[in-house]
Design an enzyme around this catalytic site. Structure first.
Site, PDB file in Angstrom:
ATOM      1  N   THR A   1       1.045  -1.263  -0.043  1.00 15.48           N
ATOM      2  CA  THR A   1      -0.030   0.085  -0.066  1.00 15.48           C
ATOM      3  C   THR A   1       0.849   1.256  -0.014  1.00 15.48           C
ATOM      4  O   THR A   1       1.466   1.354   0.871  1.00 15.48           O
ATOM      5  CB  THR A   1      -0.756   0.123   1.415  1.00 15.48           C
ATOM      6  OG1 THR A   1      -1.482  -1.132   1.240  1.00 15.48           O
ATOM      7  CG2 THR A   1      -1.742   1.115   1.169  1.00 15.48           C
TER       8      THR A   1
ATOM      9  N   LYS B   1      -7.294   1.454  -2.928  1.00 14.50           N
ATOM     10  CA  LYS B   1      -7.148   0.831  -1.526  1.00 14.50           C
ATOM     11  C   LYS B   1      -7.086   2.090  -0.305  1.00 14.50           C
ATOM     12  O   LYS B   1      -7.408   1.903   0.791  1.00 14.50           O
ATOM     13  CB  LYS B   1      -5.619   0.422  -1.370  1.00 14.50           C
ATOM     14  CG  LYS B   1      -4.900  -0.086  -0.161  1.00 14.50           C
ATOM     15  CD  LYS B   1      -5.413  -1.283   0.442  1.00 14.50           C
ATOM     16  CE  LYS B   1      -4.714  -1.375   1.941  1.00 14.50           C
ATOM     17  NZ  LYS B   1      -5.181  -2.488   2.477  1.00 14.50           N
TER      18      LYS B   1
ATOM     19  N   LYS C   1       0.352   5.093   8.649  1.00 11.75           N
ATOM     20  CA  LYS C   1       0.879   5.391   7.478  1.00 11.75           C
ATOM     21  C   LYS C   1      -0.074   5.434   6.334  1.00 11.75           C
ATOM     22  O   LYS C   1      -0.069   6.287   5.557  1.00 11.75           O
ATOM     23  CB  LYS C   1       1.897   4.006   7.381  1.00 11.75           C
ATOM     24  CG  LYS C   1       2.673   4.215   5.950  1.00 11.75           C
ATOM     25  CD  LYS C   1       2.022   3.187   4.781  1.00 11.75           C
ATOM     26  CE  LYS C   1       2.065   1.817   5.105  1.00 11.75           C
ATOM     27  NZ  LYS C   1       1.210   0.941   3.936  1.00 11.75           N
TER      28      LYS C   1
END
Ligand code: NAD
Length: 304
Positions: free
Chosen positions: A104, A179, A254
């Site tokens: 990701t 995502k 993150k």
């Protein structure tokens, strides 16, 4: 080089063998792919080598002779280093080969790396996943793919070993865009579940009863169903095991950072995501960053 669908026996480089990468690589090995594996931590490759994979001392060495290379790394800078750093995979990949980044990362980095790869004749897909390490182990991940549809068709048999749902989302960067949109919902809804449990605890509500009622009501969501944040409710919840991941709070922080930076670049305001991100950042400040992200509850919970 793959132009027809890839088959078992194809030479695959797998770079990044952490919580997700290791079970994914194990599945490919079990399906008959010829794997060469690399992780910057030597102990991360041991189990795979014992299961028949060849070890490589660098991403470049892993990619030498590979027809498909897969990266499963924490964030954009790690992927950039593994692909274009001094011992990066791109220096070794031959024209026509396919590079699949399943990490990701942010859409601009995904697009830039795809252009760099394309300059060398290497076709790149961004293919981040949703699902836990359990989903990685049993091959039921959702895989969100950005890049050329024909390239996806070639590597689909390999991705089918990893995911139950492989979705083409658009051009390069579209997979990671979808995502990040998913992570906004997963990250903020976990905070909502934690807040709900914190208040209910103060009010003396039985946590099991809360789970049973809400999971059959309008508050039902994936964060609740997989991660009620107190023990004694759901045997598979990280709360049963002192919040062992699962999905680390540091990784959720993150992902929300990436979502917020992407939103800022497009002048979109995400006030709830911003607040949730502050809470996940506090998890790391308080030494909880390696725990499952549902441990965000412990920041809110007041003892009875
Ligand atoms: P992790 O931290 O457990 O594993 C990452 C691995 O990459 C580590 O073994 C590390 O040593 C290795 N690494 C880092 N930089 C490297 C480099 N330059 N070269 C070689 N190896 C390097 O992370 P994870 O949980 O496996 O997550 C990987 C990616 O998948 C992340 O982007 C994460 O957001 C995403 N993801 C994770 C989950 C989950 O449940 N853990 C679910 C969906 C998506």
């Amino acid at each position: 080089m793959p132009e027809t669908p890839v088959m078992p026996e194809t030479a695959v480089a797998f770079i990044g063998l952490g919580t997700m990468g290791r079970p994914m690589a194990e599945r490919l090995l079990a399906a008959g792919y010829r794997l060469t594996v690399h992780d910057r931590l030597p102990e991360a490759v041991k189990d795979l080598v014992a299961a028949g994979a060849a070890p490589a001392a660098s991403a470049r060495e892993a990619a030498t002779g590979a027809e498909v290379a897969i990266t499963m790394l924490p964030n954009g800078p790690h992927v950039r280093e593994a692909l274009t750093g001094p011992d990066g995979a791109l220096a070794a990949l031959r024209p026509g080969s396919v590079l699949i980044d399943m990490s990701t990362i942010d859409p601009p980095t995904a697009q830039e790396l795809a252009r760099t790869a394309s300059d060398q004749g290497v076709r790149m897909l961004d293919a981040p996943v949703s699902g836990s390490s359990a989903g990685a182990a049993d091959g039921t991940l959702t895989v969100m793919v950005g890049g050329d549809a024909g390239t996806l068709a070639e590597v689909r048999p390999l991705l089918d070993e990893l995911g139950g749902r492989i979705v083409h989302c658009g051009g390069n960067g579209a997979g990671v865009s979808v995502k990040l949109a998913n992570q906004i919902i997963a990250g903020t809804s976990m905070v909502a579940v934690a807040e709900s449990y914190a208040l209910a605890r103060r009010l003396g509500v039985d946590p099991r009863l809360l789970f049973d009622v809400v999971s059959a009501s309008s508050g039902d969501c994936w964060s609740l169903r997989t991660r009620p944040p107190v023990p004694g409710v759901l045997p598979s919840s990280p709360a049963e095991h002192d919040f062992r991941p699962g999905f680390k709070g540091a990784l959720m922080c993150k992902d929300l950072d990436l979502a917020l930076a992407t939103a800022a670049a497009h002048a979109v305001d995400l006030p709830v995501t911003l607040r949730a991100r502050e809470l996940y950042a506090r998890m790391s400040e308080e030494g909880l960053g390696e725990r499952d992200f549902s441990a965000v509850f412990t920041l809110l919970a007041t003892e009875d």
